[in-house]
Design a protein around this motif. Structure first.
Motif, PDB file in Angstrom:
ATOM      1  N   VAL A 153      31.163  17.033  14.470  1.00  0.00           N
ATOM      2  CA  VAL A 153      30.594  17.768  15.604  1.00  0.00           C
ATOM      3  C   VAL A 153      29.153  18.206  15.290  1.00  0.00           C
ATOM      4  CG1 VAL A 153      30.802  19.868  16.994  1.00  0.00           C
ATOM      5  CG2 VAL A 153      32.841  18.507  16.483  1.00  0.00           C
ATOM      6  N   ILE A 154      28.903  18.606  14.046  1.00  0.00           N
ATOM      7  CA  ILE A 154      27.539  18.961  13.640  1.00  0.00           C
ATOM      8  C   ILE A 154      26.614  17.763  13.788  1.00  0.00           C
ATOM      9  CG2 ILE A 154      26.079  19.653  11.708  1.00  0.00           C
ATOM     10  CD1 ILE A 154      27.742  21.926  12.887  1.00  0.00           C
ATOM     11  N   TRP A 155      27.059  16.602  13.288  1.00  0.00           N
ATOM     12  CA  TRP A 155      26.241  15.394  13.400  1.00  0.00           C
ATOM     13  C   TRP A 155      26.065  14.978  14.853  1.00  0.00           C
ATOM     14  CZ3 TRP A 155      22.907  13.761  10.196  1.00  0.00           C
ATOM     15  CH2 TRP A 155      23.086  13.914   8.821  1.00  0.00           C
ATOM     16  N   MET A 156      27.058  15.266  15.672  1.00  0.00           N
ATOM     17  CA  MET A 156      26.944  14.960  17.099  1.00  0.00           C
ATOM     18  C   MET A 156      25.735  15.694  17.696  1.00  0.00           C
ATOM     19  SD  MET A 156      29.917  15.425  20.008  1.00  0.00           S
ATOM     20  CE  MET A 156      31.174  14.924  18.845  1.00  0.00           C
ATOM     21  N   GLY A 157      25.625  16.979  17.391  1.00  0.00           N
ATOM     22  CA  GLY A 157      24.504  17.763  17.890  1.00  0.00           C
ATOM     23  C   GLY A 157      23.172  17.316  17.298  1.00  0.00           C
ATOM     24  N   LEU A 158      23.147  17.053  15.983  1.00  0.00           N
ATOM     25  CA  LEU A 158      21.912  16.639  15.331  1.00  0.00           C
ATOM     26  C   LEU A 158      21.427  15.291  15.847  1.00  0.00           C
ATOM     27  CD1 LEU A 158      22.598  17.682  11.620  1.00  0.00           C
ATOM     28  CD2 LEU A 158      20.954  18.707  13.204  1.00  0.00           C
ATOM     29  N   ASN A 159      22.345  14.328  15.952  1.00  0.00           N
ATOM     30  CA  ASN A 159      21.952  12.994  16.411  1.00  0.00           C
ATOM     31  C   ASN A 159      21.472  13.018  17.863  1.00  0.00           C
ATOM     32  OD1 ASN A 159      22.423  11.603  14.003  1.00  0.00           O
ATOM     33  ND2 ASN A 159      24.607  11.438  14.427  1.00  0.00           N
ATOM     34  N   ALA A 160      22.096  13.873  18.689  1.00  0.00           N
ATOM     35  CA  ALA A 160      21.637  14.011  20.071  1.00  0.00           C
ATOM     36  C   ALA A 160      20.240  14.612  20.117  1.00  0.00           C
ATOM     37  CB  ALA A 160      22.616  14.866  20.871  1.00  0.00           C
ATOM     38  N   SER A 161      19.981  15.602  19.253  1.00  0.00           N
ATOM     39  CA  SER A 161      18.672  16.259  19.252  1.00  0.00           C
ATOM     40  C   SER A 161      17.565  15.318  18.794  1.00  0.00           C
ATOM     41  CB  SER A 161      18.710  17.501  18.352  1.00  0.00           C
ATOM     42  OG  SER A 161      18.767  17.131  16.977  1.00  0.00           O
ATOM     43  N   MET A 162      17.895  14.361  17.924  1.00  0.00           N
ATOM     44  CA  MET A 162      16.884  13.446  17.389  1.00  0.00           C
ATOM     45  C   MET A 162      16.848  12.114  18.130  1.00  0.00           C
ATOM     46  SD  MET A 162      17.173  14.206  13.290  1.00  0.00           S
ATOM     47  CE  MET A 162      18.966  14.079  13.196  1.00  0.00           C
ATOM     48  N   GLY A 163      17.710  11.963  19.131  1.00  0.00           N
ATOM     49  CA  GLY A 163      17.692  10.736  19.911  1.00  0.00           C
ATOM     50  C   GLY A 163      18.290   9.535  19.219  1.00  0.00           C
ATOM     51  N   TYR A 164      19.151   9.779  18.233  1.00  0.00           N
ATOM     52  CA  TYR A 164      19.812   8.675  17.541  1.00  0.00           C
ATOM     53  C   TYR A 164      21.074   8.304  18.319  1.00  0.00           C
ATOM     54  CZ  TYR A 164      16.771   9.797  13.564  1.00  0.00           C
ATOM     55  OH  TYR A 164      15.694  10.034  12.748  1.00  0.00           O
ATOM     56  N   TRP A 165      20.897   7.576  19.401  1.00  0.00           N
ATOM     57  CA  TRP A 165      21.994   7.352  20.334  1.00  0.00           C
ATOM     58  C   TRP A 165      23.082   6.463  19.753  1.00  0.00           C
ATOM     59  CZ3 TRP A 165      20.974  11.203  22.957  1.00  0.00           C
ATOM     60  CH2 TRP A 165      19.677  11.491  23.430  1.00  0.00           C
ATOM     61  N   GLY A 166      22.724   5.532  18.879  1.00  0.00           N
ATOM     62  CA  GLY A 166      23.746   4.697  18.244  1.00  0.00           C
ATOM     63  C   GLY A 166      24.669   5.513  17.362  1.00  0.00           C
ATOM     64  N   TYR A 167      24.079   6.420  16.551  1.00  0.00           N
ATOM     65  CA  TYR A 167      24.885   7.299  15.710  1.00  0.00           C
ATOM     66  C   TYR A 167      25.707   8.265  16.558  1.00  0.00           C
ATOM     67  CZ  TYR A 167      22.162   5.648  11.715  1.00  0.00           C
ATOM     68  OH  TYR A 167      21.573   4.871  10.750  1.00  0.00           O
ATOM     69  N   LEU A 168      25.099   8.729  17.639  1.00  0.00           N
ATOM     70  CA  LEU A 168      25.825   9.639  18.532  1.00  0.00           C
ATOM     71  C   LEU A 168      27.044   8.943  19.127  1.00  0.00           C
ATOM     72  CD1 LEU A 168      26.105  12.310  20.058  1.00  0.00           C
ATOM     73  CD2 LEU A 168      24.546  11.390  21.797  1.00  0.00           C
ATOM     74  N   LEU A 169      26.899   7.675  19.469  1.00  0.00           N
ATOM     75  CA  LEU A 169      28.031   6.923  19.997  1.00  0.00           C
ATOM     76  C   LEU A 169      29.165   6.851  18.981  1.00  0.00           C
ATOM     77  CD1 LEU A 169      29.146   5.230  22.352  1.00  0.00           C
ATOM     78  CD2 LEU A 169      28.060   3.221  21.307  1.00  0.00           C
ATOM     79  N   GLU A 170      28.803   6.698  17.696  1.00  0.00           N
ATOM     80  CA  GLU A 170      29.815   6.693  16.640  1.00  0.00           C
ATOM     81  C   GLU A 170      30.500   8.054  16.543  1.00  0.00           C
ATOM     82  OE1 GLU A 170      27.433   3.474  13.831  1.00  0.00           O
ATOM     83  OE2 GLU A 170      27.395   5.620  13.352  1.00  0.00           O
ATOM     84  N   ASN A 171      29.712   9.133  16.597  1.00  0.00           N
ATOM     85  CA  ASN A 171      30.288  10.482  16.575  1.00  0.00           C
ATOM     86  C   ASN A 171      31.244  10.702  17.737  1.00  0.00           C
ATOM     87  OD1 ASN A 171      27.033  11.633  15.634  1.00  0.00           O
ATOM     88  ND2 ASN A 171      28.759  11.297  14.276  1.00  0.00           N
TER      89      ASN A 171
END
Length: 266
Positions: free
Chosen positions: A50-68
């Motif tokens: 969940v932490i990485w979900m927020g961080l990846n969304a804030s940095m625009g890492y949409w591929g990583y966010l999809l994994e989260n």
């Protein structure tokens, strides 16, 4: 009556064994996931995800966010699936075979097939589903309800019951302390076994050059560095044979310990 009591004790132990096995495998696959090219992160605890979900969304890492998101929703769906299917069979033995298969089969498929043929977010979703289902299916260890997907709660209760049993002298808490000790130990031991099998795989990759490493070898420092340096993750430089074989064995052993119908798992 004595025979019935004995059968109940055996069945209770087998339920605890299945829960302990799921904790061990959870520790193992988290070690596996942290050090593979596809996942590269812990896959059963949701806090970090969940932490990485927020961080990846804030940095625009949409591929990583999809994994989260795959791991998040896969875990939730697994928990819901367990809730609605944990009493699907009249035979508790069949139910346990079913429960363990829902968890173990996807876990075994990851290193054999999934990491090679599907996008990483699909792998996250499948492993999340298996972990969530296992959390719903395997929570009972003797008189305690256990979270087998992470160690945080177990470590907390380990400390609390240690204080109650050995500082306050409450003998009723001694058994509970040892249950949580076993849970924490099994989670760590799963990762420990994974690490040792990773050393075996690493040595297999180096054997052609006549070079091996052991725990006291200076080469161990280089080996440890390969575990967490992006493109140099261990799966790039060695085989997977020992780790995949170990995972398959550890997932198959519990099939021989499924409890009979004398004790239900709620």
């Amino acid at each position: 009556m004595l025979v019935a009591d004995s059968a109940d004790r055996v069945a209770t132990f087998k339920v605890a064994f299945m829960t302990g096995s799921s904790i061990f495998v959870m520790g193992y696959i988290n070690g596996f996931a942290l050090n593979t090219n596809d996942l590269g992160t812990m896959v059963t605890p949701q806090t970090g995800n969940v932490i990485w979900m927020g961080l990846n969304a804030s940095m625009g890492y949409w591929g990583y966010l999809l994994e989260n998101l795959g791991l998040f929703f896969g875990f939730m769906i697994g928990c819901i699936f367990a809730l609605f299917t944990q009493n699907s069979f009249a035979s508790k033995t069949t139910q346990f075979y079913y429960n363990w298969s829902v968890f173990a089969v996807p876990v075994m498929l990851y290193p054999l097939i999934l990491q090679y043929v599907v996008p990483s977010w699909v792998s996250f979703t499948v492993i999340g589903f298996a972990s969530g289902a296992a959390l719903g299916f395997f929570r009972k260890m003797y008189h305690m309800e256990i979270n087998n997907a992470m160690a945080t709660g177990s470590v907390r209760f380990l400390g609390l019951h240690f204080a109650g049993a050995f500082l306050k002298g409450n003998q009723k808490e001694v058994a509970t302390f040892w249950v949580f000790f076993a849970c924490v130990f099994l989670f760590a031991f799963g990762a420990f076994v994974y690490g040792n099998l990773a050393i075996v795989d690493y040595n297999m990759g180096l054997a052609g050059n006549g070079r091996l490493i052991g725990l006291g070898d200076p080469g161990m420092r280089e080996f440890r560095q390969t575990l967490g340096l992006g493109e140099y993750r261990i799966d790039i430089v060695t085989s997977n044979i020992a780790r995949v074989t170990g995972l398959a064995v550890f997932c198959l052993i519990p099939y021989f310990f499924c409890p009979k119908a004398t004790v239900e798992q709620k």
